[in-house]
Design a protein around this motif. Structure first.
Motif, mmCIF file in Angstrom:
data_model
loop_
_atom_site.group_PDB
_atom_site.id
_atom_site.type_symbol
_atom_site.label_atom_id
_atom_site.label_comp_id
_atom_site.label_asym_id
_atom_site.label_seq_id
_atom_site.Cartn_x
_atom_site.Cartn_y
_atom_site.Cartn_z
ATOM 1 N N ALA A 46 0.650 -1.343 -0.075
ATOM 2 C CA ALA A 46 0.232 -0.102 0.035
ATOM 3 C C ALA A 46 0.925 1.203 -0.006
ATOM 4 O O ALA A 46 0.310 2.480 -0.472
ATOM 5 C CB ALA A 46 -0.858 -0.028 1.336
ATOM 6 N N HIS A 47 2.020 1.244 0.696
ATOM 7 C CA HIS A 47 2.895 2.267 0.465
ATOM 8 C C HIS A 47 3.225 2.807 -1.054
ATOM 9 O O HIS A 47 3.595 4.059 -1.020
ATOM 10 C CB HIS A 47 4.149 1.975 1.376
ATOM 11 C CG HIS A 47 5.056 3.247 1.698
ATOM 12 N ND1 HIS A 47 5.004 4.145 2.246
ATOM 13 C CD2 HIS A 47 6.564 3.219 0.712
ATOM 14 C CE1 HIS A 47 5.949 5.107 2.188
ATOM 15 N NE2 HIS A 47 6.741 4.384 1.150
ATOM 16 N N PHE A 48 3.211 2.115 -1.774
ATOM 17 C CA PHE A 48 3.844 2.336 -3.228
ATOM 18 C C PHE A 48 2.658 2.519 -4.072
ATOM 19 O O PHE A 48 2.747 2.725 -5.328
ATOM 20 C CB PHE A 48 4.682 1.139 -3.797
ATOM 21 C CG PHE A 48 5.900 1.063 -2.930
ATOM 22 C CD1 PHE A 48 7.001 1.813 -3.179
ATOM 23 C CD2 PHE A 48 5.862 0.388 -1.914
ATOM 24 C CE1 PHE A 48 8.154 1.736 -2.279
ATOM 25 C CE2 PHE A 48 7.128 0.111 -0.919
ATOM 26 C CZ PHE A 48 8.180 0.893 -1.316
ATOM 27 N N ARG A 49 1.383 2.692 -3.257
ATOM 28 C CA ARG A 49 0.134 2.863 -4.364
ATOM 29 C C ARG A 49 0.309 4.545 -4.803
ATOM 30 O O ARG A 49 0.825 5.299 -4.061
ATOM 31 C CB ARG A 49 -1.151 2.811 -3.915
ATOM 32 C CG ARG A 49 -1.682 1.378 -3.488
ATOM 33 C CD ARG A 49 -2.744 0.901 -2.778
ATOM 34 N NE ARG A 49 -2.862 -0.239 -2.433
ATOM 35 C CZ ARG A 49 -3.664 -0.897 -1.310
ATOM 36 N NH1 ARG A 49 -4.074 0.135 -0.528
ATOM 37 N NH2 ARG A 49 -3.835 -2.112 -1.215
ATOM 38 N N PHE A 50 -0.087 4.883 -6.078
ATOM 39 C CA PHE A 50 -0.131 6.388 -6.385
ATOM 40 C C PHE A 50 -1.364 6.649 -6.892
ATOM 41 O O PHE A 50 -2.172 5.851 -7.527
ATOM 42 C CB PHE A 50 1.079 6.367 -7.435
ATOM 43 C CG PHE A 50 0.977 7.889 -8.231
ATOM 44 C CD1 PHE A 50 1.915 8.795 -7.478
ATOM 45 C CD2 PHE A 50 0.353 8.330 -8.963
ATOM 46 C CE1 PHE A 50 2.094 10.159 -7.656
ATOM 47 C CE2 PHE A 50 0.572 9.643 -9.436
ATOM 48 C CZ PHE A 50 1.236 10.381 -8.923
ATOM 49 N N GLN A 51 -1.801 7.611 -6.330
ATOM 50 C CA GLN A 51 -3.151 8.449 -6.772
ATOM 51 C C GLN A 51 -3.030 9.712 -7.354
ATOM 52 O O GLN A 51 -2.322 10.543 -6.538
ATOM 53 C CB GLN A 51 -4.149 8.421 -5.460
ATOM 54 C CG GLN A 51 -5.353 9.034 -5.886
ATOM 55 C CD GLN A 51 -6.188 8.353 -6.800
ATOM 56 O OE1 GLN A 51 -6.241 6.924 -6.652
ATOM 57 N NE2 GLN A 51 -6.829 8.661 -7.849
ATOM 58 N N PRO A 52 -3.164 9.821 -8.712
ATOM 59 C CA PRO A 52 -2.748 11.032 -9.426
ATOM 60 C C PRO A 52 -3.570 12.138 -8.620
ATOM 61 O O PRO A 52 -4.930 11.998 -8.136
ATOM 62 C CB PRO A 52 -3.499 10.889 -10.653
ATOM 63 C CG PRO A 52 -3.386 9.283 -11.072
ATOM 64 C CD PRO A 52 -3.714 8.618 -9.517
ATOM 65 N N PRO A 53 -3.035 13.243 -8.360
ATOM 66 C CA PRO A 53 -3.614 14.438 -7.712
ATOM 67 C C PRO A 53 -4.902 14.850 -8.236
ATOM 68 O O PRO A 53 -4.759 14.730 -9.655
ATOM 69 C CB PRO A 53 -2.579 15.580 -7.430
ATOM 70 C CG PRO A 53 -1.297 14.715 -7.586
ATOM 71 C CD PRO A 53 -1.412 13.789 -8.551
ATOM 72 N N ALA A 54 -5.706 15.669 -7.590
ATOM 73 C CA ALA A 54 -6.954 15.963 -8.374
ATOM 74 C C ALA A 54 -6.510 17.220 -9.374
ATOM 75 O O ALA A 54 -5.661 18.321 -8.890
ATOM 76 C CB ALA A 54 -7.818 16.739 -7.139
ATOM 77 N N GLY A 55 -7.035 17.262 -10.339
ATOM 78 C CA GLY A 55 -6.643 18.339 -11.425
ATOM 79 C C GLY A 55 -5.595 17.946 -12.371
ATOM 80 O O GLY A 55 -5.307 18.792 -13.238
ATOM 81 N N ALA A 56 -4.887 16.657 -11.856
ATOM 82 C CA ALA A 56 -3.608 16.556 -12.627
ATOM 83 C C ALA A 56 -4.106 16.118 -14.075
ATOM 84 O O ALA A 56 -4.793 15.262 -14.049
ATOM 85 C CB ALA A 56 -2.757 15.649 -12.141
#
Length: 208
Positions: A193-203
């Motif tokens: 889970a530490h290496f999950r990436f969620q694109p920032p809002a608006g990116a």
């Protein structure tokens, strides 16, 4: 006779030490975190007296077999995350995220060699390995990609007393990148889970 044997066997032992340290690193170090400094030197162009260089700093984290994060903090912020399926590259200045299939882009890269490979046998499937001479207090291994159609021409890995200290990377354009690592923190308790990436809002998200 003893001195003759020492002359014959001593250099061989020293030259194989790097391979032993690489094998030990791959088998014993399953996760960790270290600061790094990266210096990139471009080939000298016509009319330029010296090669151009740029230096950046950041932090490297990994969890075998297929997760890692490079977080550049200086001079510009940038994040590269491999979550096991996708390689994400986030540029905050552009507010842009690039996503690519991890298996397609990491096979012959330094990150795959150090963070993704579970053992020396797996490394040998992608790289031809040879031991280098010890110098500067480091034991060296040279890795040349088996597939010669990628961007990496060769990688040299330097260990000091079992500690990963240097990556020296030469790409197909003649650009040289040297990464020097600080002490490796092996007390980390990373999970996937530490290496999950969620694109920032608006990116803006570009999928390739």
């Amino acid at each position: 006779m003893g001195s003759v044997l020492a002359c014959l066997t001593g250099p061989v032992s020293a030259q194989t030490e790097g391979l032993r340290e690489l094998e030990a690193f791959l088998s014993a170090v399953q996760q960790g975190r270290a600061a790094f400094t990266q210096t990139v030197t471009a080939p000298v162009r016509d009319g330029e007296p010296v090669a151009r260089t740029r230096t950046s700093r950041g932090e490297f984290e990994f969890l075998r077999p297929d997760r890692f994060r490079f977080r550049y903090t200086e001079p510009f912020e940038q994040v590269i995350v491999a979550d096991g399926q996708t390689l994400w590259l986030y540029d905050p200045d552009l507010n842009q995220v690039t996503a690519r299939r991890q298996a397609e882009v990491l096979a012959n890269t330094p990150a795959a060699l150090l963070a993704a490979a579970p053992d020396l046998r797996a490394v040998r499937r992608a790289f031809t390995l040879s031991a280098g001479e010890s110098r500067d207090g480091l034991n060296w291994v040279e890795a040349v990609p088996v597939a010669r159609d990628g961007q990496v021409q060769r990688i040299r890995i330097g260990f000091r007393q079992g500690q990963l200290e240097v990556l020296d990377i030469l790409d197909s354009f003649g650009q040289r990148s040297i990464m020097r690592f600080g002490p490796l923190d092996r007390s980390t308790q990373f999970t996937a889970a530490h290496f999950r990436f969620q694109p920032p809002a608006g990116a803006e998200v570009l999928r390739q």
